[in-house]
Design a protein around this motif. Structure first.
Motif, short mmCIF file in Angstrom:
data_model
loop_
_atom_site.label_atom_id
_atom_site.label_comp_id
_atom_site.label_asym_id
_atom_site.label_seq_id
_atom_site.Cartn_x
_atom_site.Cartn_y
_atom_site.Cartn_z
N GLU A 188 -1.85 -4.46 -2.09
CA GLU A 188 -2.97 -3.70 -2.63
C GLU A 188 -3.02 -3.87 -4.15
O GLU A 188 -1.99 -3.88 -4.82
CB GLU A 188 -2.82 -2.21 -2.30
CG GLU A 188 -3.99 -1.37 -2.79
CD GLU A 188 -3.93 0.07 -2.29
OE1 GLU A 188 -4.92 0.78 -2.46
OE2 GLU A 188 -2.88 0.47 -1.74
N TRP A 209 -3.46 2.00 5.18
CA TRP A 209 -3.22 0.57 5.05
C TRP A 209 -1.73 0.23 5.18
O TRP A 209 -1.38 -0.90 5.50
CB TRP A 209 -3.79 0.07 3.72
CG TRP A 209 -5.15 0.64 3.49
CD1 TRP A 209 -5.49 1.62 2.60
CD2 TRP A 209 -6.34 0.32 4.21
NE1 TRP A 209 -6.83 1.92 2.72
CE2 TRP A 209 -7.37 1.15 3.69
CE3 TRP A 209 -6.64 -0.59 5.23
CZ2 TRP A 209 -8.67 1.09 4.18
CZ3 TRP A 209 -7.94 -0.64 5.71
CH2 TRP A 209 -8.94 0.19 5.19
N SER A 210 -0.87 1.22 4.95
CA SER A 210 0.57 1.00 5.10
C SER A 210 0.98 0.97 6.57
O SER A 210 2.10 0.58 6.89
CB SER A 210 1.36 2.08 4.36
OG SER A 210 1.16 3.35 4.95
N THR A 214 -8.94 -0.33 -2.81
CA THR A 214 -9.75 0.81 -2.37
C THR A 214 -10.36 1.44 -3.61
O THR A 214 -9.62 1.86 -4.52
CB THR A 214 -8.91 1.84 -1.60
OG1 THR A 214 -7.73 2.16 -2.36
CG2 THR A 214 -8.47 1.27 -0.26
N GLU A 236 -1.25 6.17 2.77
CA GLU A 236 -2.56 5.64 3.13
C GLU A 236 -2.48 4.86 4.44
O GLU A 236 -1.43 4.34 4.81
CB GLU A 236 -3.10 4.74 2.02
CG GLU A 236 -3.36 5.47 0.71
CD GLU A 236 -3.98 4.57 -0.34
OE1 GLU A 236 -3.97 3.33 -0.14
OE2 GLU A 236 -4.46 5.09 -1.35
N PRO A 255 0.81 -1.22 0.00
CA PRO A 255 0.00 0.00 0.00
C PRO A 255 0.84 1.27 0.00
O PRO A 255 1.98 1.28 0.48
CB PRO A 255 -0.81 -0.11 1.30
CG PRO A 255 -0.87 -1.58 1.57
CD PRO A 255 0.46 -2.11 1.11
#
Length: 210
Positions: free
Chosen positions: A97, A87-88, A134, A85, A81
């Motif tokens: 991702e 998600w990282s 996403t 963001e 990711p």
């Protein structure tokens, strides 16, 4: 984690047209192909090829392509990711991702996006990963397809489900900024409970969402 990549290939015949969907491919092979002129969703084809060649150098990256002879007409990219963001923030080396999936405007109607995802998941190594995507409505080609936001969302969700990705709730502000936006994910069969817990923790940063 050893990011093992087991090459898979699928030959498909649609409307008497023959295509090859294959990957993950190496940088050298990617460099040997030309990009179709209809691959313009992110940048001009030549520039997009240059960008993908850089992505191919990342150890975790996985690039699946759809091609007609020597011409790439679609691709899917998996990588860690974006550092900007949320998600990282997950301390996992098995969370990837779906950074981009694109099919040339000249080759729509062949269900190539679904085949790209199917070939991606044919690799047994993917059972060790959590795969996320996403989806934001402002990235969708509403003008080019003539679809409404909700029609496009329905098509997109069906495409993602062909690769085993399912809708997941989240309190991410950017995703929550519009009801058509969404988080979808596929949790591999060999992903451990600790990794799932970390994924769930970053999905929700506000306890009231549970």
């Amino acid at each position: 984690m050893n990011h093992k990549k087991n090459y898979k290939s699928l030959q498909i015949l649609v409307k008497e047209e023959k295509f090859i969907v294959e990957g993950p491919i190496q940088k050298e092979e990617l460099a040997s192909h030309e990009f179709d002129e209809g691959l313009v969703a992110f940048r001009p084809p030549k520039k997009q090829k240059e960008a993908l060649l850089k992505v191919a150098e990342l150890p975790e990256s996985r690039i699946i392509i759809a091609r007609e002879n020597n011409k790439i007409i679609g691709y899917a990219i998996y990588l860690f990711p974006d550092p900007l963001e949320r998600w990282s923030e997950v301390q996992l080396d098995n969370l990837l991702e779906l950074g981009a999936i694109e099919v040339s405007a000249n080759y729509r109607g062949y269900k190539l996006a679904k085949h790209l995802l199917k070939v991606s998941m044919m690799d047994d190594t993917m059972e060790d990963y959590i795969i996320i995507t996403t989806e934001y409505y402002w990235h969708w080609d509403l003008k080019g397809t003539g679809l409404t936001v909700w029609q496009y969302r329905d098509v997109m969700e069906k495409v993602m489900k062909s690769g085993g990705l399912e809708w997941y709730a989240t309190d991410d502000p950017e995703i929550c900024s519009h009801p058509a936006n969404c988080l979808m994910a596929r949790i591999g069969k060999r992903v451990g409970p600790e990794a799932v817990h970390e994924f769930n923790r970053v999905r929700f940063k506000h306890k009231y969402m549970f």
